[in-house]
Design a protein around this motif. Structure first.
Motif, PDB file in Angstrom:
ATOM      1  N   VAL A  76       0.707  -1.242  -0.155  1.00 43.08           N
ATOM      2  CA  VAL A  76      -0.182   0.072   0.017  1.00 43.08           C
ATOM      3  C   VAL A  76       0.720   1.295  -0.028  1.00 43.08           C
ATOM      4  CG1 VAL A  76      -2.068  -1.197   1.230  1.00 43.08           C
ATOM      5  CG2 VAL A  76      -0.100   0.073   2.386  1.00 43.08           C
ATOM      6  N   LYS A  77       2.029   1.104   0.371  1.00 42.64           N
ATOM      7  CA  LYS A  77       3.195   2.261   0.297  1.00 42.64           C
ATOM      8  C   LYS A  77       4.341   1.991   0.512  1.00 42.64           C
ATOM      9  CE  LYS A  77       4.600   6.040   3.297  1.00 42.64           C
ATOM     10  NZ  LYS A  77       4.596   7.284   2.219  1.00 42.64           N
ATOM     11  N   GLU A  78       5.201   2.653  -0.407  1.00 46.46           N
ATOM     12  CA  GLU A  78       6.659   2.402  -0.417  1.00 46.46           C
ATOM     13  C   GLU A  78       7.400   3.545   0.067  1.00 46.46           C
ATOM     14  OE1 GLU A  78       8.666   1.001  -3.887  1.00 46.46           O
ATOM     15  OE2 GLU A  78       7.852  -1.147  -3.695  1.00 46.46           O
ATOM     16  N   GLY A  79       8.331   3.461   0.830  1.00 41.17           N
ATOM     17  CA  GLY A  79       9.125   4.673   1.342  1.00 41.17           C
ATOM     18  C   GLY A  79      10.692   4.326   1.589  1.00 41.17           C
ATOM     19  N   GLN A  80      11.640   5.419   1.959  1.00 43.44           N
ATOM     20  CA  GLN A  80      13.000   5.035   1.924  1.00 43.44           C
ATOM     21  C   GLN A  80      13.178   5.334   3.451  1.00 43.44           C
ATOM     22  OE1 GLN A  80      15.470   4.365  -0.522  1.00 43.44           O
ATOM     23  NE2 GLN A  80      13.873   3.465  -1.664  1.00 43.44           N
ATOM     24  N   LEU A  81      14.162   4.607   4.038  1.00 41.47           N
ATOM     25  CA  LEU A  81      14.638   4.802   5.450  1.00 41.47           C
ATOM     26  C   LEU A  81      16.064   5.633   4.865  1.00 41.47           C
ATOM     27  CD1 LEU A  81      14.369   1.635   7.480  1.00 41.47           C
ATOM     28  CD2 LEU A  81      12.847   3.611   7.156  1.00 41.47           C
ATOM     29  N   LEU A  82      16.093   7.025   5.167  1.00 40.70           N
ATOM     30  CA  LEU A  82      17.120   7.729   4.822  1.00 40.70           C
ATOM     31  C   LEU A  82      18.371   7.813   5.672  1.00 40.70           C
ATOM     32  CD1 LEU A  82      14.960  10.591   2.944  1.00 40.70           C
ATOM     33  CD2 LEU A  82      16.024   8.550   2.031  1.00 40.70           C
ATOM     34  N   ILE A  83      19.079   6.593   5.962  1.00 39.51           N
ATOM     35  CA  ILE A  83      19.947   6.604   7.098  1.00 39.51           C
ATOM     36  C   ILE A  83      21.465   6.416   6.684  1.00 39.51           C
ATOM     37  CG2 ILE A  83      18.199   5.439   8.492  1.00 39.51           C
ATOM     38  CD1 ILE A  83      19.343   2.954   7.488  1.00 39.51           C
ATOM     39  N   LYS A  84      21.684   6.787   5.410  1.00 37.80           N
ATOM     40  CA  LYS A  84      22.972   6.480   4.950  1.00 37.80           C
ATOM     41  C   LYS A  84      23.850   7.477   5.752  1.00 37.80           C
ATOM     42  CE  LYS A  84      26.111   6.682   0.994  1.00 37.80           C
ATOM     43  NZ  LYS A  84      27.026   5.839   1.518  1.00 37.80           N
ATOM     44  N   ASP A  85      24.891   6.998   6.409  1.00 46.04           N
ATOM     45  CA  ASP A  85      26.175   7.915   7.079  1.00 46.04           C
ATOM     46  C   ASP A  85      25.598   8.473   8.354  1.00 46.04           C
ATOM     47  OD1 ASP A  85      27.870   7.500   4.901  1.00 46.04           O
ATOM     48  OD2 ASP A  85      27.013   9.369   3.986  1.00 46.04           O
ATOM     49  N   VAL A  86      24.218   8.031   8.865  1.00 47.59           N
ATOM     50  CA  VAL A  86      23.864   8.476  10.221  1.00 47.59           C
ATOM     51  C   VAL A  86      24.622   7.348  11.024  1.00 47.59           C
ATOM     52  CG1 VAL A  86      21.757   8.502  11.648  1.00 47.59           C
ATOM     53  CG2 VAL A  86      21.505   9.092   9.179  1.00 47.59           C
TER      54      VAL A  86
END
Length: 822
Positions: free
Chosen positions: A668-678
């Motif tokens: 029902v939904k696609e998203g991104q976990l924007l975690i690179k370099d965190v």
């Protein structure tokens, strides 16, 4: 590896010029295996040997533990070991936690005499279950990285092997009494018989510890017992039976208050570091909603059989029966929970709760509900065996093969702990027995009977079992000569998971099918002694580890995860060691890649008012760094010790999250976990210490140590960065000074007194040890459209938004003990 910034180097230089102080434990490695084997039960334990085993290792011996630990938590003795960060957690008795190279306890293997003790469902280690372990430990060895253990264990960050005393330790007795801050007191008695002419030996210990911890509302009482019986009928056979347990109860600080609450109940703008949300008074006595109670006796039989001069078989059969749980709140009364009964001082008014509960004539739901204390039970039955066969092919080459079998049953449910004036409660969570009226309550104290069952209690809210079966095999080929040693090692394991839910399903649907998952690892290493003073080593390994129980069955139901995959760990390390009569030093470089980490996250759709879940795969962490430790022995009666570790731990890539409708299985939904370099949080990525001890006379010695923790980041949930990059907040660094003095009076050859005094955090430093949340100063104080940021509202403490839930470290604490040895 990322470059080290200049601020880190400045701290290193300033520390190197600091006053001499003593490390809580000396970073000794063992030059000969017999240094350990003569005093502890080794059995199937894999003990690293200095200038031979190619791993980064530190060994802490019994005397250091007994003298330096005092009334601190057991893992804290490791705090001056490179890349180790141990805290007191909420501050309750036994609530400490430890990170190694940025990996928490679920990814750090803890073994007792070579037997794994990490929980088989979730990998956790609860130190309160081992509260008396420091009393019976003869040595503790920390192997950072994948380590030398042959088992397929959770040694992603490292391995902590606790080695207890053997039954045939020399004949000696010990009586100890101790006191400390906040009413802490301890009594201990131990005795070792030594080995008789017929090969019999025994060792036993009993102790009691009670009082309060530094935080308010943390009373506790804990006992410890240990018994070992050894029999060595001849040179070929050695049998040892051991049993140890630590029944205890302790009030906790289980939910982190916010910085704003610490400040609210503090004085003159300073936080009340002792503040605890969970407690108050009932009939004039301390009472807490957060109370832990447990008894986890562990029994084992070790058999070492020297089949021939070239062959040896080591076998251990062990069993553990854990009983107990932790309390919390249940329901509400007149629309209120604990915050509705908070006094001006910040305590909970339990007498008022009793009064309002008592006024409800017919407890039910809604306006007629009551507010009570419940207990969540997490008991278990665990049996296992490890058998290892070693054969020397020739003077240089030997191999080892073995098996590792375990059976674990976790028993999980809730009970009513205290009605707090209510007449009864109504429970409607068991679909097979709806609308039950329940009057029974169960005392939150540990069951002393190691075989006793507390599982026949009247259950509420949930009731399920988790079963894990484990079978594994391992092998190692090792080569060594005077200057060179090398090994290659591998293991494979199969875990079978099954869940039984007695409340959510009808009898025919309660038990799931068995889910079988196979994992393996392979690793190797080489050490070369360049000279009598210098050696170099390297190791490399790859590990595919099965996910934990909670990743197999979703949402605390019998739903099997269709996207199961093993976590993948690759690690490499290089090291150099130097040994001389003046200086011992080690330096290590490491890099670990942890891939396919599982994460279950949720998303709530405002339009449909439904919650959807995503099983996120492919999260990758990089943990890399440099470690240095040394001991200077330039002056006969003085030792200078130090360590430095610089880590760089971060998420290495963004990942996709696909949210699925559990009913239709549609995305029902696609998203991104924007975690690179965190940054990976929850531990200090920079630690350093420098210390010394001084023997002034034969009867007087002084010691002190100072350690610094920096680049400390808050706990971080990757789900927070769903389509919106969020950083882990950086907490202020801090340094702590500890010290101690020892007096010794030797009466004769066998009898002596020893007085030991420790003071921790001598300078009474105020510091944040950990943060559960990552609220930035630029975040808004509420969801209101025109709400100001924390910075705009002036709600910032030491650069940190005061809405963050944190644990402040303890202030100045002390303890003193008097020991009579005979």
């Amino acid at each position: 590896m990322k470059l080290i910034n200049k601020s880190m180097l400045t701290v290193v230089i300033s520390l190197s010029t600091a006053s001499v102080y003593y490390a809580q434990q000396v970073q000794d490695t063992v030059s000969k295996s017999k240094d350990i084997e003569e005093v502890v039960l080794t059995g199937v334990a894999d003990i690293a040997k200095d200038r031979k085993t190619p791993v980064a290792v530190s060994t802490i011996k019994e005397e250091q533990i007994v003298e330096k630990l005092g009334n601190q938590e057991f893992p804290e003795i490791l705090n001056t070991t490179p890349s180790v960060y141990a805290t007191k957690g909420g501050g309750g008795f036994g609530d400490a936690r430890i990170n190694v190279r940025g990996f928490d306890q679920t990814n750090t293997a803890v073994l007792i005499n070579g037997v794994p003790v990490n929980d088989m469902e979730n990998g956790a280690v609860y130190w309160s279950n081992w509260a008396g372990l420091s009393d019976v430990t003869s040595a503790m060895q920390v192997q950072r990285g994948l380590g030398s253990s042959k088992l397929a264990i959770a040694s992603v960050g490292g391995t902590i092997n606790v080695l207890t005393r053997a039954a045939d330790k020399k004949r000696q007795g010990n009586i100890t009494v101790g006191i400390g801050n906040d009413g802490y007191h301890k009594t201990l008695f131990s005795y070792n018989t030594g080995k008789s002419a017929k090969g019999w030996s025994s060792s036993f210990l009993v102790s009691r510890t009670a009082g309060s911890m530094y935080a308010d509302g943390t009373q506790f009482e804990g006992y410890n017992y240990y018994f070992a019986l050894g029999y060595q009928p001849n040179a070929k056979h050695d049998l040892q039976f051991t049993i140890t347990g630590a029944p205890q109860w302790h009030n906790q600080r289980s939910f982190s208050p916010t910085i704003a609450e610490y400040l609210k109940y503090g004085k003159d703008g300073e936080p009340n570091r002792r503040y605890n949300l969970n407690w108050g008074y009932l009939n004039g006595e301390e009472y807490s909603f957060a109370r832990n109670y447990y008894h986890k006796p562990v029994m084992s039989v070790n058999w070492d059989w020297k089949i021939s001069p070239m062959s040896k078989l080591s076998t251990v059969v062990y069993a553990s029966f854990g009983r107990g749980g932790g309390t919390g709140t249940l329901g509400r009364v007149n629309g209120k929970t604990e915050n509705g009964f908070r006094t001006e001082e910040g305590y909970i008014n339990f007498d008022q709760i009793v009064a309002e509960n008592s006024a409800i004539a017919n407890p039910g739901s809604g306006s007629n509900s009551v507010f009570t204390r419940r207990a969540s039970i997490n008991s278990h039955n665990w049996i296992g065996t490890i058998s290892s066969f070693n054969h020397k092919i020739n003077s240089n080459l030997n191999f080892t093969v073995g098996i590792d079998g375990r059976y674990y049953k976790g028993i999980h449910y809730r009970v009513s702990s205290d009605l707090l004036g209510a007449k009864y409660i109504v429970d409607n969570t068991d679909i097979n027995n709806p609308n039950r009226t329940l009057y029974n309550t169960y005392d939150p104290n540990p069951n002393w009977n190691p075989f006793g069952s507390k599982t026949n209690e009247e259950k509420i809210v949930y009731y399920n079992d988790g079963i894990v079966k484990w079978i594994g095999g391992f092998g190692q080929l090792e080569y060594s000569n005077d200057n060179l040693s090398a090994f290659v090692q591998g293991s494979v394991s199969n875990q079978a998971f099954q869940r039984i839910d007695y409340f959510l399903y009808k009898p025919e649907e309660q038990k799931t099918e068995t889910v079988d998952l196979t994992g393996y690892n392979i690793k190797g290493g080489i050490n070369y002694n360049i000279s009598n003073t210098s050696n170099v080593f390297g190791n490399i390994g790859y590990y595919e580890r099965q996910p934990f129980f909670g990743a197999v069955f979703l949402n605390n139901r019998n739903d099997i995860n269709p996207n199961l995959t093993n976590e993948k760990i690759f690690s490499a390390e290089l090291g150099y060691g130097y040994r001389s009569s003046i200086l011992d030093a080690n330096i290590n470089l490491y890099r670990t890649s942890w891939d396919d980490i599982y994460k279950r996250i949720s998303y709530r759709d405002a339009a449909t008012n439904r919650t959807y879940y995503a099983s996120v795969l492919g999260i990758n962490e990089i943990h890399q760094g440099i470690e240095l430790d040394f001991v200077v022995k330039a002056i006969k009666k003085m030792r200078i010790n130090g360590m430095l570790s610089i880590g760089d731990w971060y998420y290495n890539k963004d990942v996709t999250a696909s949210f699925v409708d559990d009913e239709t299985r549609e995305v029902v939904k696609e998203g991104q976990l924007l975690i690179k370099d965190v940054k990976v949080g929850d531990a200090a990525q920079f630690t350093a210490s420098l210390g010394a001890d001084l023997d002034i006379t034969n009867w007087l010695s002084l010691d002190a140590n100072y350690r610094y923790a920096g680049n400390l980041y808050s706990s971080y949930d990757p789900a927070a960065s769903l389509d919106n990059r969020r950083e882990a907040i950086k907490l202020p660094g801090y340094g702590l000074l500890d010290g101690g003095v020892t007096f010794k009076w030797k009466l004769n050859r066998t009898q002596a007194f020893k007085l030991r005094v420790n003071v921790n955090n001598i300078l009474d430093e105020t510091y944040i040890a950990e943060s559960r949340t990552s609220i930035l100063p630029t975040d808004k104080v509420s969801s209101a459209p025109n709400a100001p940021t924390y910075q705009e509202a002036g709600r910032v403490y030491d650069g940190i938004a005061d809405g963050n839930q944190v644990y402040f470290g303890f202030g100045r604490t002390w303890n003193a003990s008097l020991t009579f040895t005979f």
